[in-house]
Design a protein around this motif. Structure first.
Motif, PDB file in Angstrom:
ATOM      1  N   ARG A 170       0.836  -1.206   0.000  1.00 15.97           N
ATOM      2  CA  ARG A 170       0.000   0.000   0.000  1.00 15.97           C
ATOM      3  C   ARG A 170       0.863   1.245   0.000  1.00 15.97           C
ATOM      4  NH1 ARG A 170      -5.216  -0.180   1.434  1.00 15.97           N
ATOM      5  NH2 ARG A 170      -6.063  -2.284   1.544  1.00 15.97           N
ATOM      6  N   ALA A 171       0.295   2.337  -0.522  1.00 16.50           N
ATOM      7  CA  ALA A 171       1.062   3.572  -0.708  1.00 16.50           C
ATOM      8  C   ALA A 171       1.387   4.275   0.605  1.00 16.50           C
ATOM      9  CB  ALA A 171       0.293   4.521  -1.616  1.00 16.50           C
ATOM     10  N   LEU A 172       0.509   4.133   1.622  1.00 19.32           N
ATOM     11  CA  LEU A 172       0.657   4.958   2.821  1.00 19.32           C
ATOM     12  C   LEU A 172       0.899   4.119   4.070  1.00 19.32           C
ATOM     13  CD1 LEU A 172      -2.361   7.335   2.040  1.00 19.32           C
ATOM     14  CD2 LEU A 172       0.048   7.663   1.411  1.00 19.32           C
ATOM     15  N   ASP A 173       1.350   4.796   5.130  1.00 24.06           N
ATOM     16  CA  ASP A 173       1.642   4.121   6.397  1.00 24.06           C
ATOM     17  C   ASP A 173       0.427   3.342   6.903  1.00 24.06           C
ATOM     18  OD1 ASP A 173       4.030   5.403   6.165  1.00 24.06           O
ATOM     19  OD2 ASP A 173       3.997   6.282   8.158  1.00 24.06           O
ATOM     20  N   ASN A 174       0.712   2.313   7.694  1.00 20.69           N
ATOM     21  CA  ASN A 174      -0.320   1.456   8.287  1.00 20.69           C
ATOM     22  C   ASN A 174      -1.187   0.794   7.221  1.00 20.69           C
ATOM     23  OD1 ASN A 174       0.468   2.143  10.952  1.00 20.69           O
ATOM     24  ND2 ASN A 174      -0.573   4.115  10.686  1.00 20.69           N
ATOM     25  N   ASP A 175      -0.579   0.488   6.085  1.00 22.08           N
ATOM     26  CA  ASP A 175      -1.271  -0.206   4.992  1.00 22.08           C
ATOM     27  C   ASP A 175      -2.541   0.509   4.562  1.00 22.08           C
ATOM     28  OD1 ASP A 175       0.696  -2.133   4.737  1.00 22.08           O
ATOM     29  OD2 ASP A 175      -0.176  -3.388   6.300  1.00 22.08           O
TER      30      ASP A 175
ATOM     31  N   CYS B 168       7.958   8.852   1.086  1.00 25.47           N
ATOM     32  CA  CYS B 168       8.156   7.429   1.376  1.00 25.47           C
ATOM     33  C   CYS B 168       7.267   7.055   2.547  1.00 25.47           C
ATOM     34  CB  CYS B 168       9.625   7.136   1.713  1.00 25.47           C
ATOM     35  SG  CYS B 168      10.207   7.895   3.228  1.00 25.47           S
ATOM     36  N   ARG B 169       7.022   5.775   2.702  1.00 25.38           N
ATOM     37  CA  ARG B 169       6.350   5.310   3.918  1.00 25.38           C
ATOM     38  C   ARG B 169       7.353   5.371   5.058  1.00 25.38           C
ATOM     39  NH1 ARG B 169       2.383   0.124   3.168  1.00 25.38           N
ATOM     40  NH2 ARG B 169       2.893  -0.031   5.388  1.00 25.38           N
ATOM     41  N   ARG B 170       6.878   5.701   6.264  1.00 22.75           N
ATOM     42  CA  ARG B 170       7.793   5.796   7.405  1.00 22.75           C
ATOM     43  C   ARG B 170       7.729   4.527   8.246  1.00 22.75           C
ATOM     44  NH1 ARG B 170      11.483   9.689   6.250  1.00 22.75           N
ATOM     45  NH2 ARG B 170      12.400   8.723   8.092  1.00 22.75           N
ATOM     46  N   ASP B 171       6.960   3.525   7.806  1.00 24.83           N
ATOM     47  CA  ASP B 171       6.770   2.343   8.674  1.00 24.83           C
ATOM     48  C   ASP B 171       7.231   1.042   8.019  1.00 24.83           C
ATOM     49  OD1 ASP B 171       4.824   2.115   6.723  1.00 24.83           O
ATOM     50  OD2 ASP B 171       3.267   1.457   8.120  1.00 24.83           O
TER      51      ASP B 171
END
Ligand code: AMP
Ligand code: GLY
Length: 424
Positions: A215-220, A409-412
């Protein structure tokens, strides 16, 4: 040796950098390559799916060996065309690449040979698919049969959503002819694991396992992408599970393909879900994963060139394939807006990389000596370390030293894997 690598993304950059570690790799060419790969190979430009151009390029470069990395040229039969002209290749022929090229084929293969996967039905007719959707278990997973840039899978919580998914694929042809046939399957749950493997059609050697973040963003959250980051190894993939996968999935798949007269030679990617009933196959890919390759190959201690030659010559059983016990993390820097609309053409500034750090370029062009962004996924910042927490920290530290306007970028990346490690 002169080596031609077909493809032009971060995965191909990682393959090329690893091939270069073998002294026999005298000259490497990339078709098309990209502005960043140009630092490591002679980039030929053009298109990775143009089969006559690939054959002509192999002749022009006097290639001793050709690596075909992306799915579409493999499914179209590029290896067959190159072999017909006498070129030794790494990558499956068309009749084996179908394991990724047609989900109906791969599901039927698994059913016939008892390989664990989600229950499913295949439909060629719109009316039959719509009728099935009225009674099938929910959520339902609706999949376009053919290649769809990783977007042809829709998870439908309601009958209405499932009807819409079927119509978009079969009627509106949202994924072109790839949606002429659809597979509707049972929804599975559990952690996902990617296992890339080398196979010469007889022997199968799994590489270090990995975990993608699609997925594009943090926490899916957000849309599905080609992959926003990876870690290796995947802590959910224990030795016990690895042994079970070898016995119930990897070897049966290689044997099934051989029995069907479609021996698979190359990199076979097992997309697995560790369900409460045991590991099941979510998908097969006929190639290295992107960005899985960017974390798996830095852990390979043996020569990639030697392994690829052994696969092509059918002598993998006698060849050393050794992976480090260390861990790796890849953080993808993408253009804001990806996987939808985004701007490009921004200058990328790259730092010096230290030991155990790599930057693999995916979407960039070189112009007047400058590297400019030219794609959704621009590059991967990769670090290798003794432990997974350190690899994650170092990959982010590297990513934070890379600059271009519009970067996100995603941080997770790795967070779920780190949690799994803590729970062990
Ligand atoms: P695929 O292109 O087949 O790998 O599917 C893309 C993603 O959809 C997978 O990585 C899973 O996260 C999800 N997916 C596919 N099939 C299923 C399934 N049967 N149950 C649950 N999730 C699935
Ligand atoms: N990262 C998923 C794939 O390469 O298919």
């Amino acid at each position: 040796m002169n080596i031609l690598v077909v493809g032009g993304g971060g995965r191909e950059h990682a393959i090329i950098k690893k091939l270069k570690e073998d002294n026999r790799a005298k000259k490497i060419f990339a078709l098309p390559g990209n502005g960043g790969i140009a630092a490591d190979a002679a980039c030929l430009g053009g298109s990775a799916t143009d089969i006559p151009a690939a054959v002509a390029a192999a002749k022009k470069c006097a290639a001793d060996f050709v690596v075909v990395a992306p799915d579409d040229p493999l499914v179209l039969g590029m290896v067959d065309a190159l072999e017909a002209e006498g070129f030794a290749c790494f990558g499956p022929r068309k009749n084996a690449a179908i394991i990724e090229g047609s989900k109906a084929f791969s599901k039927d293969l698994m059913r016939k040979y008892g390989i664990p996967t989600a229950a499913y039905e295949t439909f060629h007719e719109l009316e039959a698919a719509l009728a099935y959707v009225e009674t099938c278990p929910l959520p339902a997973v609706v999949k376009a049969d053919g290649l769809a840039l990783g977007k042809g899978v829709l998870i439908c919580e309601t009958r209405e959503a499932a009807r819409a998914a079927v119509r978009s694929m079969m009627e509106d042809r949202a994924f072109g002819d790839s949606g002429a046939t659809v597979v509707i399957e049972e929804f599975l749950t559990g952690p996902e694991v990617s296992v890339l493997s080398f196979t010469d059609g007889e022997t199968v050697v799994p590489m270090a396992s990995s975990m993608d973040h699609k997925r594009a963003l943090d926490n899916d959250q957000g849309l599905n992408t080609g992959g926003m980051g990876t870690v290796a190894p995947n802590p959910y993939y224990t030795e016990k599970i690895a042994a079970e996968c070898m016995e119930k999935i990897f070897l049966p798949t290689i044997r099934a393909m051989k029995a069907e007269g479609r021996p698979f030679k190359g990199c076979l990617y097992f997309g697995l879900m560790l369900t409460p009933e045991g590991p099941k196959v979510i998908e097969y890919n006929c190639r290295f994963g992107d960005p899985e390759t960017q974390v798996v190959l830095p852990l390979l201690e043996s020569s990639l060139l030697e392994i690829m030659l052994a696969v092509s010559e059918g002598r993998l059983a006698e060849t050393e394939v050794r992976f480090s016990e260390r861990s790796a993390c890849c953080v993808i820097l993408a253009s804001e807006g990806y996987p939808q609309k985004y701007d490009k053409g921004f200058v990328i500034t790259l730092p010096e990389t230290g030991t155990d750090e790599q930057i693999y370029i995916a979407g960039a062009v070189e112009k007047d000596g400058k590297l400019l962004t030219n794609g959704g996924r621009v590059l991967g910042a990769v670090a290798v370390a003794e432990t997974l927490p350190n690899a994650v920290d170092r990959a982010y530290a590297l990513a934070d030293r890379i600059h271009f306007e519009n970067a996100f970028c995603r941080r997770d990346i790795g967070r779920r894997a780190l949690r799994a490690l803590e729970e062990q």
